[in-house]
Design a protein around this motif. Structure first.
Motif, mmCIF file in Angstrom:
data_model
loop_
_atom_site.group_PDB
_atom_site.id
_atom_site.type_symbol
_atom_site.label_atom_id
_atom_site.label_comp_id
_atom_site.label_asym_id
_atom_site.label_seq_id
_atom_site.Cartn_x
_atom_site.Cartn_y
_atom_site.Cartn_z
ATOM 1 N N GLU A 209 0.808 -1.221 0.000
ATOM 2 C CA GLU A 209 0.000 0.000 0.000
ATOM 3 C C GLU A 209 0.841 1.271 0.000
ATOM 4 O OE1 GLU A 209 -2.798 -0.209 3.191
ATOM 5 O OE2 GLU A 209 -3.773 -2.036 2.413
ATOM 6 N N ASN A 210 2.025 1.241 0.616
ATOM 7 C CA ASN A 210 2.867 2.442 0.693
ATOM 8 C C ASN A 210 4.014 2.428 -0.301
ATOM 9 O OD1 ASN A 210 1.242 2.532 2.974
ATOM 10 N ND2 ASN A 210 2.785 3.492 4.251
ATOM 11 N N GLY A 211 4.223 1.283 -0.966
ATOM 12 C CA GLY A 211 5.345 1.184 -1.892
ATOM 13 C C GLY A 211 6.691 1.175 -1.194
ATOM 14 N N THR A 212 6.706 0.804 0.085
ATOM 15 C CA THR A 212 7.941 0.801 0.857
ATOM 16 C C THR A 212 8.852 -0.337 0.410
ATOM 17 O OG1 THR A 212 6.677 1.600 2.767
ATOM 18 C CG2 THR A 212 8.900 0.762 3.195
ATOM 19 N N SER A 213 10.105 -0.012 0.100
ATOM 20 C CA SER A 213 11.096 -1.043 -0.197
ATOM 21 C C SER A 213 11.562 -1.653 1.127
ATOM 22 C CB SER A 213 12.289 -0.439 -0.937
ATOM 23 O OG SER A 213 11.873 0.238 -2.109
ATOM 24 N N ILE A 214 11.797 -2.971 1.138
ATOM 25 C CA ILE A 214 12.129 -3.661 2.387
ATOM 26 C C ILE A 214 13.378 -4.522 2.210
ATOM 27 C CG2 ILE A 214 11.344 -5.372 4.077
ATOM 28 C CD1 ILE A 214 8.476 -4.510 3.512
ATOM 29 N N ILE A 215 14.278 -4.422 3.190
ATOM 30 C CA ILE A 215 15.357 -5.397 3.336
ATOM 31 C C ILE A 215 15.040 -6.219 4.575
ATOM 32 C CG2 ILE A 215 17.807 -5.767 3.818
ATOM 33 C CD1 ILE A 215 18.449 -3.281 2.274
ATOM 34 N N LEU A 216 14.884 -7.510 4.393
ATOM 35 C CA LEU A 216 14.514 -8.412 5.486
ATOM 36 C C LEU A 216 15.717 -9.276 5.850
ATOM 37 C CD1 LEU A 216 12.296 -9.682 7.305
ATOM 38 C CD2 LEU A 216 11.790 -11.231 5.405
ATOM 39 N N ILE A 217 16.212 -9.089 7.067
ATOM 40 C CA ILE A 217 17.324 -9.893 7.564
ATOM 41 C C ILE A 217 16.745 -11.058 8.357
ATOM 42 C CG2 ILE A 217 19.479 -9.859 8.893
ATOM 43 C CD1 ILE A 217 19.496 -7.772 6.706
ATOM 44 N N THR A 218 17.082 -12.292 7.992
ATOM 45 C CA THR A 218 16.488 -13.428 8.679
ATOM 46 C C THR A 218 17.317 -14.683 8.453
ATOM 47 O OG1 THR A 218 14.445 -14.714 8.952
ATOM 48 C CG2 THR A 218 15.011 -14.040 6.721
ATOM 49 N N HIS A 219 17.108 -15.682 9.312
ATOM 50 C CA HIS A 219 17.665 -17.011 9.077
ATOM 51 C C HIS A 219 16.545 -18.011 8.829
ATOM 52 C CE1 HIS A 219 16.890 -16.774 13.456
ATOM 53 N NE2 HIS A 219 16.433 -17.982 13.270
ATOM 54 N N ASP A 220 15.306 -17.513 8.776
ATOM 55 C CA ASP A 220 14.120 -18.364 8.611
ATOM 56 C C ASP A 220 13.739 -18.406 7.132
ATOM 57 O OD1 ASP A 220 11.566 -19.482 8.541
ATOM 58 O OD2 ASP A 220 11.033 -18.698 10.508
ATOM 59 N N LEU A 221 14.036 -19.508 6.472
ATOM 60 C CA LEU A 221 13.771 -19.602 5.037
ATOM 61 C C LEU A 221 12.280 -19.677 4.730
ATOM 62 C CD1 LEU A 221 16.671 -21.989 3.992
ATOM 63 C CD2 LEU A 221 16.486 -19.542 3.600
ATOM 64 N N GLY A 222 11.467 -20.108 5.689
ATOM 65 C CA GLY A 222 10.025 -20.079 5.490
ATOM 66 C C GLY A 222 9.510 -18.658 5.361
ATOM 67 N N VAL A 223 10.049 -17.753 6.166
ATOM 68 C CA VAL A 223 9.704 -16.338 6.077
ATOM 69 C C VAL A 223 10.138 -15.771 4.730
ATOM 70 C CG1 VAL A 223 10.219 -14.047 7.024
ATOM 71 C CG2 VAL A 223 9.753 -15.961 8.558
ATOM 72 N N VAL A 224 11.321 -16.165 4.281
ATOM 73 C CA VAL A 224 11.835 -15.685 2.997
ATOM 74 C C VAL A 224 10.906 -16.082 1.861
ATOM 75 C CG1 VAL A 224 13.726 -15.914 1.337
ATOM 76 C CG2 VAL A 224 14.221 -15.707 3.769
ATOM 77 N N ALA A 225 10.475 -17.339 1.850
ATOM 78 C CA ALA A 225 9.597 -17.825 0.784
ATOM 79 C C ALA A 225 8.287 -17.054 0.742
ATOM 80 C CB ALA A 225 9.327 -19.318 0.975
ATOM 81 N N ASP A 226 7.816 -16.614 1.896
ATOM 82 C CA ASP A 226 6.540 -15.915 1.984
ATOM 83 C C ASP A 226 6.651 -14.424 1.669
ATOM 84 O OD1 ASP A 226 3.736 -15.760 2.660
ATOM 85 O OD2 ASP A 226 4.334 -14.786 4.521
ATOM 86 N N MET A 227 7.823 -13.831 1.954
ATOM 87 C CA MET A 227 7.951 -12.367 1.915
ATOM 88 C C MET A 227 8.724 -11.812 0.722
ATOM 89 S SD MET A 227 6.663 -10.428 4.395
ATOM 90 C CE MET A 227 7.817 -9.043 4.386
ATOM 91 N N ALA A 228 9.797 -12.485 0.336
ATOM 92 C CA ALA A 228 10.796 -11.846 -0.527
ATOM 93 C C ALA A 228 10.560 -12.086 -2.010
ATOM 94 C CB ALA A 228 12.194 -12.335 -0.143
ATOM 95 N N GLU A 229 11.118 -11.174 -2.794
ATOM 96 C CA GLU A 229 11.181 -11.343 -4.248
ATOM 97 C C GLU A 229 12.597 -11.702 -4.687
ATOM 98 O OE1 GLU A 229 8.273 -7.886 -5.766
ATOM 99 O OE2 GLU A 229 9.379 -7.502 -3.925
ATOM 100 N N ASP A 230 13.582 -11.142 -3.972
ATOM 101 C CA ASP A 230 14.984 -11.432 -4.254
ATOM 102 C C ASP A 230 15.654 -11.903 -2.970
ATOM 103 O OD1 ASP A 230 15.400 -10.352 -7.142
ATOM 104 O OD2 ASP A 230 14.360 -8.726 -6.121
ATOM 105 N N VAL A 231 16.680 -12.751 -3.116
ATOM 106 C CA VAL A 231 17.348 -13.352 -1.963
ATOM 107 C C VAL A 231 18.857 -13.275 -2.129
ATOM 108 C CG1 VAL A 231 17.585 -15.423 -0.533
ATOM 109 C CG2 VAL A 231 15.427 -14.972 -1.704
ATOM 110 N N ILE A 232 19.543 -12.939 -1.023
ATOM 111 C CA ILE A 232 20.999 -12.989 -0.950
ATOM 112 C C ILE A 232 21.369 -14.005 0.124
ATOM 113 C CG2 ILE A 232 23.041 -11.725 -0.145
ATOM 114 C CD1 ILE A 232 21.825 -9.215 -1.390
ATOM 115 N N VAL A 233 22.272 -14.922 -0.211
ATOM 116 C CA VAL A 233 22.755 -15.910 0.753
ATOM 117 C C VAL A 233 24.165 -15.495 1.169
ATOM 118 C CG1 VAL A 233 23.282 -18.340 1.176
ATOM 119 C CG2 VAL A 233 21.378 -17.720 -0.336
ATOM 120 N N MET A 234 24.343 -15.199 2.477
ATOM 121 C CA MET A 234 25.637 -14.765 2.984
ATOM 122 C C MET A 234 26.267 -15.843 3.856
ATOM 123 S SD MET A 234 25.400 -10.698 3.933
ATOM 124 C CE MET A 234 27.193 -10.642 4.186
#
Length: 338
Positions: A209-234
């Motif tokens: 709704e706000n067009g906010t860009s998001i960087i999501l830091i996580t170790h939970d790959l289930g969250v990544v699958a639900d939230m992200a469009e792009d992924v970086i593995v560090m």
């Protein structure tokens, strides 16, 4: 305006960050580069200590200098290099243009201040709001993040909120100025799955709704699958693989990415089957390895991996990894960690 600047709200180029300690220099982030498209969500994943939070804090320069040292690189936000900004300029950018949600709200919220004052405090000074306007803003933000009865809750203290509600307050503080970029550092840590789902739904709503860009830091790959469009593995301060979420989950190329995905619990697992794990520990970044940082823990490690850092290899326009196994010019030698 350059097309790249329009498309990418953030570009991190060859960033290297170290910490000076009594024992020597810790190379926490080592020559990483990535982009964040405007209005999209990017997830940064990896084990604890891989450099995720250092990367996030580097973007808004929350790392004290010293001991932090920015050894190299650029952090380009809306076309301007943040590493060239003064502290006064960064104070204006934090909260207004870039906001951050930290993983532990109880250490981030002031226990002696009412939550309404904490939400409106920054904007009250910057936009010269009256007490009445500031309180209305706080109520509106609590309503935005779905805190029930915001007119009453605005006068309560953090200890009167549950863990999930405190995290909603943190998001309300971060979103009060309608920032262009929201950095969420493990925002659902220690929350139960129901509250976690509510927080993630809230972040998706803000993005949509706000067009906010998001960087999501996580170790939970289930969250990544639900939230992200792009992924970086560090791993060990480096990026080992990056791509679209479907690239990473359906066609992982780096052995570390495959092992991370293999460690995710599967509802279809046999009861007798044990969870997979990654044996060993990450390398000591006081003295990073000469070659591939995952060498000691990789089942497919070869002679070439020990002393030679692989370059990034493109698998598609959106997907790349750095692993000798995928390199067409690699002299395979032999597997050494069988």
């Amino acid at each position: 305006m350059d097309k790249t600047i329009r498309d990418n709200i953030l570009e991190v180029k060859n960033l290297a960050v170290s910490f000076q300690t009594f024992f020597g220099e810790v190379e926490a982030v080592r020559d990483i580069s990535f982009e964040l498209k405007r209005g999209s969500t990017l997830a940064i994943v990896g084990e604890s200590g891989c450099g995720k939070s250092v990367t996030a804090n580097s973007i808004i320069q929350l790392l004290p200098k010293p001991p932090a040292l920015y050894k190299n690189g650029e952090i380009v936000f809306n076309g301007a290099n943040l590493l060239e900004k003064t502290e006064k300029e960064m104070v204006d950018i934090r909260g207004n243009n870039i906001s951050m949600v930290f993983q532990d709200p109880m250490t981030s919220l002031n226990p002696t201040m009412k939550v309404g004052n904490q939400i409106s405090e920054g904007l009250k000074k910057k936009k010269h709001l009256s007490d009445k306007e500031a309180k209305k803003l706080a109520i509106d933000m609590l309503e935005l993040v779905s805190v029930p009865q915001p007119e009453g809750r605005v006068n309560q203290y953090p200890h009167e909120f549950s863990g999930g509600m405190r995290q909603r307050v943190m998001i309300a503080i971060a979103m009060a100025s309608n920032p262009e970029l929201l950095i969420a550092d493990e925002p659902t840590t220690a929350l139960d799955v129901t509250v976690q789902a509510q927080i993630l739904d809230l972040m998706k709503k803000l993005n949509r709704e706000n067009g906010t860009s998001i960087i999501l830091i996580t170790h939970d790959l289930g969250v990544v699958a639900d939230m992200a469009e792009d992924v970086i593995v560090m791993y060990a301060g480096q990026i080992l693989e990056k791509g679209r979420v479907e690239d990473i989950f359906k066609n992982p190329k780096h052995p570390y990415t495959k092992k991370l995905l293999g460690a995710v619990p599967n509802l279809n697992m046999d009861k007798s089957e044990s969870l997979h794990s990654i044996p060993g520990t990450p390398p000591d970044l006081y003295k990073p390895p000469e070659g591939c940082s995952f060498f000691d823990r990789c089942d497919s490690a070869m002679v070439v991996c020990e002393k030679n850092v692989p370059d990034f290899l493109d698998h598609s326009e959106t997907h790349c990894s750095r692993c000798w196994l995928n390199h067409p010019s690699c002299s395979l030698g032999g597997v050494v960690n069988e």
